[in-house]
Write a protein that holds these residues in place. Structure first.
Motif, PDB file in Angstrom:
ATOM      1  N   LYS A   7     -16.208   7.932  29.111  1.00 52.39           N
ATOM      2  CA  LYS A   7     -15.479   9.145  29.477  1.00 52.39           C
ATOM      3  C   LYS A   7     -14.741   9.736  28.279  1.00 52.39           C
ATOM      4  O   LYS A   7     -14.801  10.941  28.033  1.00 52.39           O
ATOM      5  N   GLU A   8     -14.045   8.886  27.538  1.00 55.52           N
ATOM      6  CA  GLU A   8     -13.276   9.358  26.380  1.00 55.52           C
ATOM      7  C   GLU A   8     -14.189  10.011  25.343  1.00 55.52           C
ATOM      8  O   GLU A   8     -13.888  11.079  24.809  1.00 55.52           O
ATOM      9  N   ALA A   9     -15.332   9.386  25.065  1.00 53.11           N
ATOM     10  CA  ALA A   9     -16.283   9.940  24.097  1.00 53.11           C
ATOM     11  C   ALA A   9     -16.849  11.264  24.598  1.00 53.11           C
ATOM     12  O   ALA A   9     -17.002  12.213  23.827  1.00 53.11           O
ATOM     13  N   ALA A  10     -17.134  11.350  25.892  1.00 55.50           N
ATOM     14  CA  ALA A  10     -17.668  12.584  26.474  1.00 55.50           C
ATOM     15  C   ALA A  10     -16.639  13.700  26.376  1.00 55.50           C
ATOM     16  O   ALA A  10     -16.980  14.839  26.036  1.00 55.50           O
ATOM     17  N   GLU A  11     -15.374  13.387  26.652  1.00 57.36           N
ATOM     18  CA  GLU A  11     -14.320  14.403  26.589  1.00 57.36           C
ATOM     19  C   GLU A  11     -14.119  14.903  25.162  1.00 57.36           C
ATOM     20  O   GLU A  11     -13.958  16.097  24.928  1.00 57.36           O
ATOM     21  N   LYS A  12     -14.146  13.981  24.191  1.00 53.46           N
ATOM     22  CA  LYS A  12     -13.987  14.382  22.786  1.00 53.46           C
ATOM     23  C   LYS A  12     -15.152  15.247  22.335  1.00 53.46           C
ATOM     24  O   LYS A  12     -14.968  16.232  21.621  1.00 53.46           O
ATOM     25  N   ALA A  13     -16.368  14.886  22.730  1.00 52.26           N
ATOM     26  CA  ALA A  13     -17.550  15.660  22.359  1.00 52.26           C
ATOM     27  C   ALA A  13     -17.475  17.053  22.976  1.00 52.26           C
ATOM     28  O   ALA A  13     -17.740  18.057  22.304  1.00 52.26           O
ATOM     29  N   ALA A  14     -17.097  17.130  24.257  1.00 53.60           N
ATOM     30  CA  ALA A  14     -16.990  18.419  24.936  1.00 53.60           C
ATOM     31  C   ALA A  14     -15.925  19.289  24.265  1.00 53.60           C
ATOM     32  O   ALA A  14     -16.126  20.488  24.060  1.00 53.60           O
ATOM     33  N   GLU A  15     -14.814  18.670  23.889  1.00 52.15           N
ATOM     34  CA  GLU A  15     -13.739  19.396  23.215  1.00 52.15           C
ATOM     35  C   GLU A  15     -14.221  19.955  21.875  1.00 52.15           C
ATOM     36  O   GLU A  15     -13.949  21.109  21.539  1.00 52.15           O
ATOM     37  N   SER A  16     -14.961  19.164  21.116  1.00 51.20           N
ATOM     38  CA  SER A  16     -15.499  19.613  19.826  1.00 51.20           C
ATOM     39  C   SER A  16     -16.458  20.776  20.014  1.00 51.20           C
ATOM     40  O   SER A  16     -16.406  21.760  19.273  1.00 51.20           O
ATOM     41  N   LEU A  17     -17.337  20.665  21.002  1.00 51.27           N
ATOM     42  CA  LEU A  17     -18.309  21.734  21.252  1.00 51.27           C
ATOM     43  C   LEU A  17     -17.613  23.013  21.724  1.00 51.27           C
ATOM     44  O   LEU A  17     -17.948  24.110  21.276  1.00 51.27           O
ATOM     45  N   LYS A  18     -16.617  22.863  22.611  1.00 54.51           N
ATOM     46  CA  LYS A  18     -15.882  24.044  23.087  1.00 54.51           C
ATOM     47  C   LYS A  18     -15.109  24.687  21.936  1.00 54.51           C
ATOM     48  O   LYS A  18     -15.015  25.907  21.856  1.00 54.51           O
ATOM     49  N   GLY A  19     -14.583  23.853  21.042  1.00 60.71           N
ATOM     50  CA  GLY A  19     -13.858  24.360  19.868  1.00 60.71           C
ATOM     51  C   GLY A  19     -14.761  25.208  18.984  1.00 60.71           C
ATOM     52  O   GLY A  19     -14.299  26.118  18.292  1.00 60.71           O
ATOM     53  N   ALA A  20     -16.059  24.914  18.981  1.00 58.23           N
ATOM     54  CA  ALA A  20     -17.028  25.674  18.189  1.00 58.23           C
ATOM     55  C   ALA A  20     -17.516  26.918  18.932  1.00 58.23           C
ATOM     56  O   ALA A  20     -18.282  27.699  18.393  1.00 58.23           O
ATOM     57  N   GLY A  21     -17.082  27.092  20.194  1.00 53.74           N
ATOM     58  CA  GLY A  21     -17.443  28.283  20.952  1.00 53.74           C
ATOM     59  C   GLY A  21     -18.523  28.064  21.998  1.00 53.74           C
ATOM     60  O   GLY A  21     -18.977  29.013  22.630  1.00 53.74           O
ATOM     61  N   ALA A  22     -18.947  26.827  22.214  1.00 55.18           N
ATOM     62  CA  ALA A  22     -20.004  26.545  23.191  1.00 55.18           C
ATOM     63  C   ALA A  22     -19.419  26.401  24.587  1.00 55.18           C
ATOM     64  O   ALA A  22     -18.236  26.125  24.748  1.00 55.18           O
ATOM     65  N   SER A  23     -20.288  26.571  25.597  1.00 57.10           N
ATOM     66  CA  SER A  23     -19.889  26.226  26.957  1.00 57.10           C
ATOM     67  C   SER A  23     -20.550  24.889  27.290  1.00 57.10           C
ATOM     68  O   SER A  23     -21.708  24.668  26.966  1.00 57.10           O
ATOM     69  N   VAL A  24     -19.759  24.007  27.893  1.00 61.21           N
ATOM     70  CA  VAL A  24     -20.163  22.610  28.056  1.00 61.21           C
ATOM     71  C   VAL A  24     -19.812  22.121  29.456  1.00 61.21           C
ATOM     72  O   VAL A  24     -18.801  22.528  30.018  1.00 61.21           O
ATOM     73  N   GLU A  25     -20.648  21.233  29.992  1.00 63.26           N
ATOM     74  CA  GLU A  25     -20.341  20.527  31.236  1.00 63.26           C
ATOM     75  C   GLU A  25     -20.359  19.032  30.956  1.00 63.26           C
ATOM     76  O   GLU A  25     -21.182  18.564  30.191  1.00 63.26           O
ATOM     77  N   VAL A  26     -19.441  18.316  31.575  1.00 67.45           N
ATOM     78  CA  VAL A  26     -19.466  16.856  31.512  1.00 67.45           C
ATOM     79  C   VAL A  26     -19.769  16.363  32.903  1.00 67.45           C
ATOM     80  O   VAL A  26     -19.069  16.682  33.857  1.00 67.45           O
ATOM     81  N   LYS A  27     -20.864  15.625  33.039  1.00 71.12           N
ATOM     82  CA  LYS A  27     -21.283  15.135  34.357  1.00 71.12           C
ATOM     83  C   LYS A  27     -21.257  13.626  34.374  1.00 71.12           C
ATOM     84  O   LYS A  27     -21.582  12.975  33.446  1.00 71.12           O
TER      85      LYS A  27
END
Length: 129
Positions: A109-129
């Motif tokens: 979960k922690e790794a998924a949240e960090k990855a999603a945060e990095s991608l969103k910071g770059a301007g992407a839209s992301v889902e964590v499932k």
């Protein structure tokens, strides 16, 4: 110097951030003159989810990070995808162009949240499932 067991190594990887793990893979490639591009997603997924999967079977402990759109800053998103996965430029671009696509699968979960945060910071839209 004592050699670490495989379980001890996995425990160390589990505590690393995705950026630290990516830097480790790069250093490993340089030190041993190898390319871990094909193995890197397995290392990230295996290292991040390692021991937690066995201990918490009832609770959801593996998450997928799905890129749903690149947004306006596609080049930045491609850079982040490369950092997270160690994919080559073409593979990362294909993944971003083919969104929605999974960037990371079966990670903690922690790794998924960090990855999603990095991608969103770059301007992407992301889902964590």
């Amino acid at each position: 110097m004592m050699a670490l067991t495989q379980d001890e190594l996995l425990a160390e990887f589990e505590n690393m951030t995705l950026i630290q793990l990516s830097e480790f893979v790069k250093a490993f490639e340089e030190k041993f003159d190898v390319t871990a591009a094909a193995a890197a997603p397995v290392v990230v997924a295996g290292g991040a989810a390692g021991g937690a999967a066995a201990e918490q079977a009832e609770e959801k402990d593996e998450f997928d990070v799905i890129l749903t759109g690149a947004g306006d800053k596609k080049i930045q998103v491609i850079k982040v995808v490369r950092e997270l996965t160690s994919l080559g430029l073409k593979e990362a671009k294909d993944l971003v162009d083919g969104a929605p696509k999974p960037v990371l699968e079966k990670v903690a979960k922690e790794a998924a949240e960090k990855a999603a945060e990095s991608l969103k910071g770059a301007g992407a839209s992301v889902e964590v499932k």
